[in-house]
Scaffold this active site. Structure first.
Site, mmCIF file in Angstrom:
data_model
loop_
_atom_site.group_PDB
_atom_site.id
_atom_site.type_symbol
_atom_site.label_atom_id
_atom_site.label_comp_id
_atom_site.label_asym_id
_atom_site.label_seq_id
_atom_site.Cartn_x
_atom_site.Cartn_y
_atom_site.Cartn_z
ATOM 1 N N GLY A 138 0.868 -1.186 0.000
ATOM 2 C CA GLY A 138 0.000 0.000 0.000
ATOM 3 C C GLY A 138 0.896 1.223 0.000
ATOM 4 O O GLY A 138 1.805 1.327 0.829
ATOM 5 N N LYS A 139 0.653 2.133 -0.936
ATOM 6 C CA LYS A 139 1.574 3.269 -1.084
ATOM 7 C C LYS A 139 1.642 4.128 0.177
ATOM 8 O O LYS A 139 2.712 4.603 0.567
ATOM 9 C CB LYS A 139 1.172 4.109 -2.292
ATOM 10 C CG LYS A 139 1.315 3.328 -3.594
ATOM 11 C CD LYS A 139 0.947 4.113 -4.805
ATOM 12 C CE LYS A 139 0.789 3.217 -6.024
ATOM 13 N NZ LYS A 139 1.993 2.463 -6.385
ATOM 14 N N ASP B 26 7.472 5.087 -2.939
ATOM 15 C CA ASP B 26 6.850 5.344 -1.627
ATOM 16 C C ASP B 26 7.928 5.659 -0.587
ATOM 17 O O ASP B 26 7.738 6.523 0.279
ATOM 18 C CB ASP B 26 6.044 4.127 -1.169
ATOM 19 C CG ASP B 26 5.115 3.617 -2.248
ATOM 20 O OD1 ASP B 26 4.670 4.445 -3.075
ATOM 21 O OD2 ASP B 26 4.840 2.407 -2.293
#
Ligand code: RIB
Length: 304
Positions: free
Chosen positions: A41-42, A250
Site C-alpha cells: 500500500g503506497k 513510496d
C-alpha cells in the site's frame, strides 16, 4: 492521538508478489517464480519509511475486519506508528495488490482498493488533533481524493505542509491542486497528469495549477525538484544492484516527508529521499530495503 510530526492517509494493501521473465501480453500465460504475501500500500509504505527514519508518524487508514487488516495493525505497531486513526470496515476486505516483478526489478501492479475506498471525510474528525498538529500531512491517490482534499485543507489551516504522491495517477479535482505543497510523481505519472512528455514542461504545467513544488522521481536517472521562480535541481541516481523496485517511490515520498518535517533544507532533503529510494530497491518487497536513520547516514557517507 499524540502529536506526531507526520500524519499519513495510509492506504494499505496485502501485496501478492511473483517474479516473471517478461511483461505479460494479452492472452499470454506465464509461470511465476514463487508467491509472497507481503505488506504494501503506497500510504503504508511511505508511513513506514518515515517512521524508520526516526520521525513520529500517525496513520489514518481503512482496513477490513480480516487477516490482511490484522497484518497491517501488527506491522504499524511494530514500526512504532500511531494507529489511533485506523478504522475497520467489516463489509469490505482489506486492500489487495497483485504484483509482477521482472528480472530488471521493474514491476506491474494491479490494486483492488477494498476497505481503502471506505474512508470518508467524516473519519477525519476522530483524527483531527493529530492532523492539525502534524508538520507534514501526506497522502497517495489510493485513498479517496475527497478525504485527501479535506485533510489537506485542514492541515493548511493549521500551518502544516501537504505532500501528495499522485499514484496511481488520477485526474485530480481542481480545488485539490492549490492545496498541494509538494507533489512527488514519477515520470509516467507526471506525463499523465500534465499531458506533457517532457519533464520540465510537465512540472511547469503542474506548478501553474497551484502546486508549491514538484519533485519528479526518474528511476535510474535520479530525481528533480521544480519550484516557481527557482532553478530546477537535478540529482543523479545512486548506482546500486536493483533487486525489486516495488515501494521505491513510496520510500522516496516517506523519506522526503521525514526530512521536510524536520525542516531539512531542500537539497539535503532531496539527497536523503534519493538515497533512501535507492536503498529500497536493493531488497525484495516494499519494506525490506527501507533504511533506518543510521543505515541512511552510512549509505550517504559511502556514496558522496
Ligand atoms: O508502490 C508500491 C505499492 O503499490 C505496493 O505496495 C502495492 O500495494 C501498491 O499500492
Amino acid at each position: 492521538m499524540s502529536a506526531a510530526q507526520v500524519f499519513c492517509l495510509a492506504s494499505w494493501n496485502v501485496d501478492w508478489v511473483t517474479r516473471i521473465a517478461s511483461p505479460l501480453a494479452p492472452g499470454q500465460t506465464l509461470t511465476g517464480a514463487g508467491l509472497q504475501r507481503l505488506p504494501g500500500g503506497k500510504g503504508s509504505n511511505a508511513a513506514v519509511a518515515c517512521a524508520r527514519l526516526g520521525v513520529s508518524t500517525a496513520v489514518l487508514a481503512g482496513l477490513g475486519q480480516d487477516a490482511g487488516g490484522d497484518m497491517a495493525l501488527a506491522l504499524w505497531r511494530e514500526e512504532g506508528l500511531d494507529t489511533q486513526g485506523v478504522r475497520r470496515f467489516p463489509s469490505e476486505p482489506s486492500g489487495t495488490a497483485l504484483i509482477l516483478v521482472y528480472p530488471s526489478g521493474d514491476n506491474s501492479i494491479v490494486v483492488i482498493p477494498g476497505a481503502n475506498a471506505c474512508l470518508k471525510v467524516e473519519h477525519l474528525e476522530a483524527a483531527s488533533p493529530a492532523l492539525r498538529s502534524a508538520r507534514v500531512v501526506m497522502a497517495s491517490c489510493e485513498v479517496p481524493l475527497a478525504v485527501t482534499q479535506a485533510a489537506f485543507a485542514l492541515a493548511r489551516a493549521h500551518g502544516g505542509l501537504t505532500l501528495l504522491n499522485p499514484a496511481p495517477a488520477l485526474p485530480l479535482p481542481e480545488a485539490l491542486w492549490p492545496l498541494v505543497d509538494v507533489l512527488t510523481p514519477n515520470a509516467g505519472e507526471l506525463a499523465q497528469l500534465s499531458g506533457q512528455a517532457d519533464v520540465t514542461r510537465g512540472a511547469a504545467a503542474l506548478l501553474a495549477r497551484g502546486v508549491g513544488a514538484v519533485v519528479v522521481t526518474l528511476g535510474e536517472n535520479g530525481c528533480a525538484l521544480f519550484r516557481r521562480d527557482q532553478p530546477a535541481l537535478f540529482l543523479p541516481a545512486h548506482r546500486v544492484q536493483v533487486v525489486d523496485t516495488v515501494g521505491a517511490g513510496d520510500t522516496f515520498t516517506g523519506a522526503l516527508a521525514a526530512a521536510l518535517a524536520q525542516t531539512t533544507p531542500w537539497p539535503k532533503a532531496l539527497a536523503q529521499a534519493n538515497a533512501a529510494a535507492a536503498m529500497a530497491t536493493q531488497a525484495r518487497g516494499a519494506l525490506d530495503g527501507m533504511p533506518t536513520r543510521e543505515a541512511l547516514q552510512d549509505f550517504l557517507a559511502q556514496h558522496r
